[in-house]
Design an enzyme around this catalytic site. Structure first.
Site, PDB file in Angstrom:
ATOM      1  N   CYS A   1      26.159  38.862  35.263  1.00  9.11           N
ATOM      2  CA  CYS A   1      26.892  38.357  36.399  1.00  9.11           C
ATOM      3  C   CYS A   1      25.665  38.302  37.736  1.00  9.11           C
ATOM      4  CB  CYS A   1      27.245  40.571  37.130  1.00  9.11           C
ATOM      5  SG  CYS A   1      28.615  40.406  35.618  1.00  9.11           S
TER       6      CYS A   1
ATOM      7  N   CYS B   1      39.603  48.069  38.536  1.00  7.58           N
ATOM      8  CA  CYS B   1      39.139  46.853  38.130  1.00  7.58           C
ATOM      9  C   CYS B   1      39.258  45.596  38.639  1.00  7.58           C
ATOM     10  CB  CYS B   1      39.657  45.942  36.307  1.00  7.58           C
ATOM     11  SG  CYS B   1      40.014  47.761  34.919  1.00  7.58           S
ATOM     12  N   SER B   2      37.642  45.030  38.682  1.00  4.14           N
ATOM     13  CA  SER B   2      38.107  43.611  39.901  1.00  4.14           C
ATOM     14  C   SER B   2      39.035  42.693  39.132  1.00  4.14           C
ATOM     15  CB  SER B   2      36.126  43.801  40.188  1.00  4.14           C
ATOM     16  OG  SER B   2      35.990  43.044  38.276  1.00  4.14           O
TER      17      SER B   2
ATOM     18  N   LYS C   1      35.918  44.391  44.317  1.00 10.20           N
ATOM     19  CA  LYS C   1      37.447  44.549  44.065  1.00 10.20           C
ATOM     20  C   LYS C   1      38.454  44.522  44.721  1.00 10.20           C
ATOM     21  CE  LYS C   1      40.509  47.453  42.288  1.00 10.20           C
ATOM     22  NZ  LYS C   1      41.400  46.577  42.407  1.00 10.20           N
TER      23      LYS C   1
ATOM     24  N   HIS D   1      35.540  38.334  40.998  1.00  8.38           N
ATOM     25  CA  HIS D   1      34.059  38.552  40.731  1.00  8.38           C
ATOM     26  C   HIS D   1      34.007  36.812  40.036  1.00  8.38           C
ATOM     27  CE1 HIS D   1      30.338  38.770  39.310  1.00  8.38           C
ATOM     28  NE2 HIS D   1      30.014  39.741  37.588  1.00  8.38           N
TER      29      HIS D   1
END
Length: 402
Positions: free
Chosen positions: A86, A211-212, A337, A341
């Site tokens: 990431c 959770c994103s 958020k 992502h």
């Protein structure tokens, strides 16, 4: 011991960022072109033909430098494709900065992209290497792995589960509230706290709003030597520190690891602060963009980055310390958020917010006179991850300063 660092040796003189979201109308090629178009179209002093080299960060949206050279129609320029979970976008940025600081190149681009929504899966696609079966954490989903932070923290510090739930809810509420002010965020609506708290569960006590999201997006930066920066823009952004650490990955076999900290983050924060000459990050840093992949992750990061004392973050968060109008705003752009992502783009998206804030162009989320920003990426799982921390500033000075 810290890295030698390249403090104030390079600067960002242009940035671009796409709108993040379910970009069914755009391919990875389109997103790369869109980010570059904003970057170069907004500044007549930047000429794409003058770029000497490119670094591209992506986890799975392309292989080799051809991923970038084809859509941009680059003629025989060096393009280095990097991947570090990431932190892939941040890794592209780090290597591009070193390329200029070393003297190898005068003008370079760091760019990151990820096209996740076309995969048909709600999440990241990974191809884990073969192993001997001892890496038990790889059998967990990402939400399951990060859900372990919440009960572990409560057990270590004696925090009531309801109080921790309130802190997790506040993180999501804050970041959605900030994202509602950002036209490039995927989710642009405030979410009520009771809706966050009572959302359907995904893993452990993590609900949907903890959770994103999954999204598509791209972002880029032009980097030059600091002494040349004013030739390209009146408002450059100077690089103060770059730190990356990969942990030993012993979590599943180390009885000493208790899931209440990210040792890799502690190491990169300490290294970055030493490079930049930061003594007290709580007062010297104006704001931070951190890797809020899950709400308890952001909570743990506040302590690991030195923004609050161990065992205190749940109190500080609920008190509003990290809100847009708090003592140290965290994720003023809405964070993962609100943006989702797209792995290769997230690190550069964080820097894009610093770029806007320093120029006074962050609109409704604009902070008062920001001077120093921190960005942080995390890749992997608790106890087995990579961490990246950067510090960037509005002024080229000998030290830090809010």
């Amino acid at each position: 011991m810290s890295s030698n660092g390249i403090r104030d040796k390079v600067a960002i003189v242009g940035m671009g960022c796409t709108r993040f979201g379910e970009r069914w109308d755009a391919s990875a090629d389109d997103l790369l072109v869109e980010a570059m178009a904003e970057c170069f179209g907004a500044n007549p002093r930047l000429d794409r033909d003058d770029i000497d080299a490119y670094w591209l960060g992506t986890l799975g949206s392309g292989q080799s430098g051809l991923t970038l050279s084809k859509p941009l129609a680059l003629d025989y320029k060096p393009v280095t494709r990097v991947e570090n979970y990431c932190a892939s976008g941040s890794e592209a940025f780090r290597n591009a900065c070193y390329g200029v600081a070393s003297g190898a190149y005068d003008r370079v681009v760091a760019i990151g992209v990820e096209k996740l929504k076309d995969s048909g899966f709600s999440g990241l696609l990974r191809g884990d290497p073969p192993g001997d079966g001892t890496a038990a954490e790889l059998s967990f989903t990402a939400p399951a792995a990060f859900s372990m932070l919440d009960p572990a923290y409560c057990a270590r510090f004696g925090v009531d589960l309801a109080e921790m739930r309130a802190a997790m809810t506040h993180v999501a509420w804050k970041n959605h509230r900030n994202g509602a002010l950002n036209p490039k965020a995927q989710f642009r609506a405030e979410v009520a706290k009771d809706k966050i708290t009572n959302a359907p569960l995904v893993a452990g006590r993590l609900g949907i709003f903890d959770c994103s999201g999954v999204s598509d997006g791209a972002a880029c930066a032009v980097i030059v030597r600091a002494e040349d920066a004013l030739n390209y823009t009146d408002t450059p952004m100077y690089v103060k520190a770059l730190s990356l650490a990969a942990g030993p990955g012993r979590a599943s076999m180390d009885p000493a690891y208790d899931y209440t900290t990210f040792p890799e983050v502690v190491h990169t924060a300490r290294d970055a602060y030493a490079q930049a000459g930061i003594i007290n990050p709580r007062t010297e840093i104006s704001f931070a963009e951190v890797h809020d992949c899950f709400t308890p992750t952001e909570l743990i990061l506040m302590e690991d980055l030195g923004f609050t004392d161990p065992g205190q973050v749940w109190k500080d968060v609920v008190a509003g310390d990290f809100d847009l109008d708090g003592r140290l705003p965290i994720n003023p752009d809405g964070g993962l958020k609100s943006f989702g992502h797209p792995v290769g783009a997230s690190g550069l998206r964080m820097l894009y917010e610093a770029w806007l804030q320093f120029q006074g162009k962050a609109d409704g989320r604009q902070l008062d006179d920001p001077r120093l920003a921190l960005t942080h990426n995390l890749g992997g799982r608790p106890g087995a991850c990579v961490s990246f921390v950067s510090l960037v500033g509005r002024d080229r000075t000998a030290g830090g300063g809010r």
